[in-house]
Design a protein around this motif. Sequence first.
Motif, mmCIF file in Angstrom:
data_model
loop_
_atom_site.group_PDB
_atom_site.id
_atom_site.type_symbol
_atom_site.label_atom_id
_atom_site.label_comp_id
_atom_site.label_asym_id
_atom_site.label_seq_id
_atom_site.Cartn_x
_atom_site.Cartn_y
_atom_site.Cartn_z
ATOM 1 N N LYS A 39 -7.674 91.102 33.826
ATOM 2 C CA LYS A 39 -7.239 92.523 33.500
ATOM 3 C C LYS A 39 -8.415 93.538 33.736
ATOM 4 O O LYS A 39 -8.387 94.566 33.511
ATOM 5 C CB LYS A 39 -6.917 92.514 32.210
ATOM 6 N N PRO A 244 -4.351 95.107 41.708
ATOM 7 C CA PRO A 244 -3.715 96.314 41.350
ATOM 8 C C PRO A 244 -4.166 96.517 39.909
ATOM 9 O O PRO A 244 -4.453 97.504 39.315
ATOM 10 C CB PRO A 244 -2.403 96.100 41.414
ATOM 11 N N ASP A 245 -4.057 95.569 39.046
ATOM 12 C CA ASP A 245 -4.499 95.497 37.474
ATOM 13 C C ASP A 245 -5.996 95.835 37.401
ATOM 14 O O ASP A 245 -6.393 96.701 36.469
ATOM 15 C CB ASP A 245 -4.076 94.275 36.810
ATOM 16 N N GLU A 248 -6.530 99.499 37.978
ATOM 17 C CA GLU A 248 -5.812 100.361 37.106
ATOM 18 C C GLU A 248 -6.759 100.394 35.761
ATOM 19 O O GLU A 248 -7.090 101.346 35.324
ATOM 20 C CB GLU A 248 -4.605 99.859 36.750
ATOM 21 N N GLU A 249 -7.036 99.047 35.414
ATOM 22 C CA GLU A 249 -7.844 99.043 34.010
ATOM 23 C C GLU A 249 -9.094 99.492 34.006
ATOM 24 O O GLU A 249 -9.660 100.133 32.978
ATOM 25 C CB GLU A 249 -7.922 97.465 33.731
ATOM 26 N N GLY A 251 -10.057 102.086 35.983
ATOM 27 C CA GLY A 251 -10.008 103.382 36.676
ATOM 28 C C GLY A 251 -10.644 104.023 37.756
ATOM 29 O O GLY A 251 -10.920 105.121 38.042
ATOM 30 N N THR A 253 -11.674 105.178 41.131
ATOM 31 C CA THR A 253 -11.308 106.166 42.021
ATOM 32 C C THR A 253 -11.350 105.872 43.858
ATOM 33 O O THR A 253 -10.765 106.456 44.547
ATOM 34 C CB THR A 253 -11.783 107.568 41.695
ATOM 35 N N ARG A 275 0.967 102.538 41.555
ATOM 36 C CA ARG A 275 0.204 101.668 40.882
ATOM 37 C C ARG A 275 -1.274 102.527 41.247
ATOM 38 O O ARG A 275 -1.507 103.053 41.927
ATOM 39 C CB ARG A 275 -0.101 100.462 41.567
ATOM 40 N N PHE A 276 -2.302 101.880 40.330
ATOM 41 C CA PHE A 276 -3.470 102.402 40.276
ATOM 42 C C PHE A 276 -3.814 103.957 40.722
ATOM 43 O O PHE A 276 -4.316 104.260 41.675
ATOM 44 C CB PHE A 276 -4.610 101.555 41.265
ATOM 45 N N PRO A 277 -3.019 104.770 39.715
ATOM 46 C CA PRO A 277 -3.117 106.219 40.034
ATOM 47 C C PRO A 277 -4.452 106.859 40.263
ATOM 48 O O PRO A 277 -4.366 108.081 40.894
ATOM 49 C CB PRO A 277 -1.961 106.524 38.945
ATOM 50 N N ALA A 278 -5.426 106.361 39.831
ATOM 51 C CA ALA A 278 -6.690 107.033 39.850
ATOM 52 C C ALA A 278 -7.380 106.888 41.076
ATOM 53 O O ALA A 278 -8.202 107.655 41.611
ATOM 54 C CB ALA A 278 -7.625 106.567 38.687
ATOM 55 N N THR A 301 1.024 102.086 49.288
ATOM 56 C CA THR A 301 0.166 102.711 48.158
ATOM 57 C C THR A 301 0.320 104.157 48.016
ATOM 58 O O THR A 301 -0.023 104.873 47.166
ATOM 59 C CB THR A 301 -1.264 102.326 48.309
#
Length: 510
Positions: A39, A244-245, A248-249, A251, A253, A275-278, A301
């Motif tokens: 994570k 992906p996690d 995301e976790e 952040g 870019t 997924r992973f919006p940042a 993506t």
Amino acid sequence: MTETVNQAAPHPFNLARFCLTGAGAAADKPALLVAEGPKGRIIERWSYGELREAVLRVAGGFAGYGLPRGSRVLLRVGNTSQFPLMFFGAIAAGLAPIPTSTMLTAHEVEMILDDSGAGLVVGDGSGVMPAPRAGVGVIDAAGMDRLGAASAVDFADTGADDLAFLVFTSGTSGRPKGVAHAQRVGLGRIPMRAGWHDLKGDDLLFHAGAFNWTYTLGVGLMDPWAVGATSIVHLGDRPPGAWPDLLEETGATQFAAVPGLYRRILKYADITPGRFPALRHGLTAGEALKAALHGEWVAATGRPLYEALGMSEISTYVSSGPAVPTRPGSPGKPQAGRRVVVLPPEGEAPDAQRPMPAGDTGVLAVHRSDPGLMLGYWGLPDETAAAMRGEWFLTGDLARFDADGYLWYEGRADDQMNAFGYRVAPEEVERALAAHPDVAEVAVAEAQSGDVSLVTAFVVLQAGAEADAAALEAYAAEHLAEYKRPRSYVFIEELPRTGSGKVMRRALRG
């Protein structure tokens, strides 16, 4: 062009100072985040102030050994926060670190130690160490702690052309070959900002590679820190489905990896545009990015994927990026300020230093004035001289430019295959076959079959696809001249790769 690759280097010029103080990042701003677990739990946070202080303490510890300026320090350190402290601490002290993979065998480590003449070996126990020898100091994990507890010193007043570090690559003789880089290599990385990754101070860059690899050293550490951004590293196993996690976790870019990892993420992970919006975009280098993989990543993506072409001797110098639209199948254009040309193959033109016109394939070359270019091959003046043609460094890559200035990579000169008297680049054949919907990956090489050598395609199939050589033969007949078509197809589970993810064609040749 907003930043020039040929700007004059100030004197003194120290690469560690350039990376850790040049951007003027606030002392409390995050410089390095260390994550672990599936994570991406953050277990270490290093601010710029803490990082600079730690590096200068390590430099003070190294200074206590009394080694002459430019002495080599062999690093046998794993992918932890200790690695950048040792690497930049040695440079800050005016010494030249040698990053190495912890996967090297004892024999390989001994060869590098012999060749480099290193006066110190630093190891944390994660990889084999060379046998004790007279005149070579050894710093173990406890000794590394003592380095970090020493009194801080200032950055050494090195010159731009002084030795900064060595990296060892596979040599054609079977022995590792040292690539010597100068302190000025930091200036040579500036064109990547506009031409490739577009790093800014508020970016968080997550690199998937190990620190000992030049791709990670440059993109994962030097580049973020030179602009005051944040670098993210991960400890432990990172299965493809976990990425992906992790993104995301943390952040992140920006994400940097080899094409093979992007393919495995698409295959094993749950990927949607949400997924992973940042993440702003992905970066890829290390081997050619197939057009089909590029399209699959963008479709899955909703984020761009920017490729770069480079090598240990000069890092990346051709790329696509936010300001250079991608053209799938091409790594992009030469970065602004760089002098990059295609020269005639040796002996095939009266003026071997005259650039070839668009559309013609030749040897890719970079002008010797580029500050990112190596000082030379360590202890190998003849090989260094052989890599030059007048004012040009010969990369050993075959390539051509199209009418719009995009580069089309045609493979390494020493990977060239001979088919019925014609020279054939494996990348050209691979590019055609990779577009077949049943092909996940493919590598092409000359492989022995009895007493003959055949152009052979080694194919990794998409999930659920059947091994159908006849179908691939028919597809090749539609896209390749007869002399370029593979004469044999071998279906395999995965392609052999180096520790950094590059396909090992020599392992396929048999």
